[in-house]
Design a protein around this motif. Structure first.
Motif, PDB file in Angstrom:
ATOM      1  N   UNK A  74       0.814  -1.213   0.000  1.00  0.00           N
ATOM      2  CA  UNK A  74       0.000   0.000   0.000  1.00  0.00           C
ATOM      3  C   UNK A  74       0.851   1.267   0.000  1.00  0.00           C
ATOM      4  N   UNK A  75       2.175   1.116   0.012  1.00  0.00           N
ATOM      5  CA  UNK A  75       3.038   2.289   0.120  1.00  0.00           C
ATOM      6  C   UNK A  75       4.220   2.202  -0.830  1.00  0.00           C
ATOM      7  N   UNK A  76       4.838   3.354  -1.043  1.00  0.00           N
ATOM      8  CA  UNK A  76       6.037   3.462  -1.864  1.00  0.00           C
ATOM      9  C   UNK A  76       7.155   3.935  -0.948  1.00  0.00           C
ATOM     10  N   UNK A  77       8.244   3.177  -0.900  1.00  0.00           N
ATOM     11  CA  UNK A  77       9.330   3.473   0.016  1.00  0.00           C
ATOM     12  C   UNK A  77      10.582   3.883  -0.748  1.00  0.00           C
ATOM     13  N   UNK A  78      11.133   5.009  -0.341  1.00  0.00           N
ATOM     14  CA  UNK A  78      12.385   5.527  -0.897  1.00  0.00           C
ATOM     15  C   UNK A  78      13.366   5.733   0.247  1.00  0.00           C
ATOM     16  N   UNK A  79      14.611   5.367   0.025  1.00  0.00           N
ATOM     17  CA  UNK A  79      15.634   5.671   1.017  1.00  0.00           C
ATOM     18  C   UNK A  79      16.907   6.109   0.294  1.00  0.00           C
ATOM     19  N   UNK A  80      17.843   6.612   1.093  1.00  0.00           N
ATOM     20  CA  UNK A  80      19.076   7.175   0.548  1.00  0.00           C
ATOM     21  C   UNK A  80      20.277   6.607   1.283  1.00  0.00           C
ATOM     22  N   UNK A  81      21.406   6.545   0.585  1.00  0.00           N
ATOM     23  CA  UNK A  81      22.640   6.082   1.211  1.00  0.00           C
ATOM     24  C   UNK A  81      23.821   6.844   0.614  1.00  0.00           C
ATOM     25  N   UNK A  82      24.965   6.726   1.238  1.00  0.00           N
ATOM     26  CA  UNK A  82      26.176   7.343   0.711  1.00  0.00           C
ATOM     27  C   UNK A  82      26.854   8.305   1.659  1.00  0.00           C
ATOM     28  N   UNK A  83      26.199   8.634   2.796  1.00  0.00           N
ATOM     29  CA  UNK A  83      26.819   9.514   3.788  1.00  0.00           C
ATOM     30  C   UNK A  83      27.333   8.663   4.951  1.00  0.00           C
ATOM     31  N   UNK A  99      22.055  -0.811   1.617  1.00  0.00           N
ATOM     32  CA  UNK A  99      20.722  -1.267   1.217  1.00  0.00           C
ATOM     33  C   UNK A  99      20.283  -2.449   2.073  1.00  0.00           C
ATOM     34  N   UNK A 100      21.185  -3.372   2.347  1.00  0.00           N
ATOM     35  CA  UNK A 100      20.815  -4.498   3.209  1.00  0.00           C
ATOM     36  C   UNK A 100      20.374  -4.005   4.579  1.00  0.00           C
ATOM     37  N   UNK A 104      16.556  -4.298   6.165  1.00  0.00           N
ATOM     38  CA  UNK A 104      16.377  -4.961   7.457  1.00  0.00           C
ATOM     39  C   UNK A 104      15.598  -4.064   8.416  1.00  0.00           C
ATOM     40  N   UNK A 105      15.966  -2.779   8.455  1.00  0.00           N
ATOM     41  CA  UNK A 105      15.293  -1.865   9.379  1.00  0.00           C
ATOM     42  C   UNK A 105      13.849  -1.596   8.964  1.00  0.00           C
ATOM     43  N   UNK A 106      13.601  -1.498   7.675  1.00  0.00           N
ATOM     44  CA  UNK A 106      12.239  -1.254   7.197  1.00  0.00           C
ATOM     45  C   UNK A 106      11.406  -2.534   7.147  1.00  0.00           C
ATOM     46  N   UNK A 107      12.049  -3.659   7.362  1.00  0.00           N
ATOM     47  CA  UNK A 107      11.398  -4.974   7.350  1.00  0.00           C
ATOM     48  C   UNK A 107      10.662  -5.216   6.025  1.00  0.00           C
ATOM     49  N   UNK A 108      11.390  -5.031   4.956  1.00  0.00           N
ATOM     50  CA  UNK A 108      10.845  -5.248   3.619  1.00  0.00           C
ATOM     51  C   UNK A 108      11.905  -5.912   2.752  1.00  0.00           C
ATOM     52  N   UNK A 109      11.455  -6.500   1.659  1.00  0.00           N
ATOM     53  CA  UNK A 109      12.374  -7.181   0.745  1.00  0.00           C
ATOM     54  C   UNK A 109      12.919  -6.253  -0.332  1.00  0.00           C
ATOM     55  N   UNK A 110      12.286  -5.086  -0.501  1.00  0.00           N
ATOM     56  CA  UNK A 110      12.716  -4.224  -1.604  1.00  0.00           C
ATOM     57  C   UNK A 110      12.415  -2.757  -1.306  1.00  0.00           C
ATOM     58  N   UNK A 111      13.181  -1.886  -1.954  1.00  0.00           N
ATOM     59  CA  UNK A 111      12.907  -0.459  -1.997  1.00  0.00           C
ATOM     60  C   UNK A 111      12.326  -0.122  -3.359  1.00  0.00           C
ATOM     61  N   UNK A 137      19.013  -6.813 -10.104  1.00  0.00           N
ATOM     62  CA  UNK A 137      18.935  -8.237 -10.434  1.00  0.00           C
ATOM     63  C   UNK A 137      18.357  -9.052  -9.278  1.00  0.00           C
ATOM     64  N   UNK A 138      18.706  -8.680  -8.054  1.00  0.00           N
ATOM     65  CA  UNK A 138      18.220  -9.415  -6.884  1.00  0.00           C
ATOM     66  C   UNK A 138      16.855  -8.926  -6.412  1.00  0.00           C
ATOM     67  N   UNK A 139      16.333  -7.884  -7.072  1.00  0.00           N
ATOM     68  CA  UNK A 139      15.010  -7.373  -6.714  1.00  0.00           C
ATOM     69  C   UNK A 139      14.990  -6.512  -5.471  1.00  0.00           C
ATOM     70  N   UNK A 140      16.158  -6.095  -4.979  1.00  0.00           N
ATOM     71  CA  UNK A 140      16.193  -5.306  -3.755  1.00  0.00           C
ATOM     72  C   UNK A 140      15.833  -3.834  -3.991  1.00  0.00           C
ATOM     73  N   UNK A 141      16.090  -3.345  -5.202  1.00  0.00           N
ATOM     74  CA  UNK A 141      15.762  -1.963  -5.549  1.00  0.00           C
ATOM     75  C   UNK A 141      15.154  -1.947  -6.946  1.00  0.00           C
ATOM     76  N   UNK A 142      14.050  -1.213  -7.099  1.00  0.00           N
ATOM     77  CA  UNK A 142      13.354  -1.175  -8.381  1.00  0.00           C
ATOM     78  C   UNK A 142      13.667   0.063  -9.218  1.00  0.00           C
ATOM     79  N   UNK A 143      13.978   1.186  -8.566  1.00  0.00           N
ATOM     80  CA  UNK A 143      14.283   2.422  -9.295  1.00  0.00           C
ATOM     81  C   UNK A 143      15.410   3.150  -8.573  1.00  0.00           C
TER      82      UNK A 143
END
Length: 305
Positions: A74-83, A99-100, A104-111, A137-143
């Motif tokens: 029901x939701x769209x999740x975006x997160x950021x990394x690199x800092x 990303x891993x 884990x923290x968001x308790x989801x299989x993908x962003x 390829x592993x389906x962890x991030x879609x965009x």
């Protein structure tokens, strides 16, 4: 709520993104009410980063929504990394580890969306490409997207990265609008605005990259909000005048000003106040006139040549 396509993707997103940087300021019940209210308003796009609250904000969010497969869809999740502490890091190893941790923290299989947070001058774009390929390829991030990057930095990435850059999160508000004001001063001596970003606004429009304005109510760099601030009397008088016309709050008008721009931006809210998030959502129903948009721009102290 009105929606737009995120960049060149087929992902339909609400025109308002809900920033979760301050969700750690809420207790458990408040966090639950905040997320539920956002969902009820149609604001189901939630923006995170692995550094918000040291990562704790993502965990608090997952607890607040009682994350499971049904809730996730029901939701769209975006997160950021690199800092990282004292540095920026776009290495393949750090991106994949980040990303891993996020998942884990968001308790989801993908962003739905991953953004690179702040430009890393030591970036090796070949490594970013390898990381993005593996995550896709592993389906962890879609965009995939970026944050705070100029046109050349994006083009350097795109030379190697095959995935489209769908979003660029940039600081933009009525009082922090140099990316707009510099466009008025082409070939002008003593221009009122200096080109500091390589015409990123036009670049994103030309390349169908969605701009996500962050800190849409702030002036300076987190110096405070301009709404109801005595430092900006003319601006607040004009915003309040237009707000009265539309029978909405000044918060709504500040967001509507960003949404009026034809770049199809997606402002990222930062408020944890239920009333203000509702006011932000209401902005999607309002289209300011050209006269109103320019009147607000000028009232903020911006100058037309």
């Amino acid at each position: 709520m009105r929606t737009i396509k995120l960049g060149t993707s087929n992902l339909e997103v609400p025109v308002i993104a809900v920033g979760c940087m301050r969700i750690n300021s809420l207790d458990k019940q408040e966090a639950e009410r905040f997320v539920q209210t956002s969902l009820e308003l149609g604001a189901n796009f939630f923006d995170h980063a692995d550094i918000y609250g040291g990562g704790n904000c993502e965990s608090i969010f997952a607890d607040a929504v009682h994350m499971n497969d049904d809730v996730r869809e029901k939701m769209i999740l975006q997160s950021k990394c690199g800092i990282r502490k004292g540095m920026f890091d776009f290495s393949k190893e750090h991106i994949l580890q980040s990303v891993d941790g996020i998942l884990q923290r968001l308790r989801t299989d993908y962003l739905d969306v991953l953004l690179l947070h702040r430009p890393d001058t030591l970036v090796e774009p070949e490594e970013v490409a390898e990381a993005f390929d593996q995550l896709e390829r592993t389906g962890k991030v879609r965009h995939f997207g970026v944050s705070n990057q100029n046109p050349m930095q994006i083009q350097l990435l795109q030379k190697y990265v095959k995935q489209p850059i769908v979003a660029n999160q940039l600081q933009l508000s009525i009082t922090n609008a140099t990316m707009i004001s510099q466009g008025f001063n082409v070939n002008m001596e003593n221009a009122a605005a200096v080109n500091r970003d390589g015409s990123i606004l036009d670049f994103c429009r030309l390349n169908d990259i969605t701009i996500q304005p962050w800190s849409p109510f702030q002036y300076g760099f987190f110096e405070g909000v301009f709404l109801d601030n005595e430092k900006f009397p003319e601006l607040n008088a004009k915003i309040n005048e237009i707000a009265e016309k539309y029978n909405v709050s000044n918060t709504t008008i500040a967001i509507a000003w960003l949404l009026r721009h034809p770049a199809n931006m997606q402002p990222v809210t930062g408020t944890m106040n239920l009333g203000r998030i509702a006011d932000c959502a209401k902005a999607s129903e309002i289209t300011l006139t050209r006269e109103e948009w320019y009147a607000i721009f000028l009232a903020a102290g911006n100058i037309l040549p």
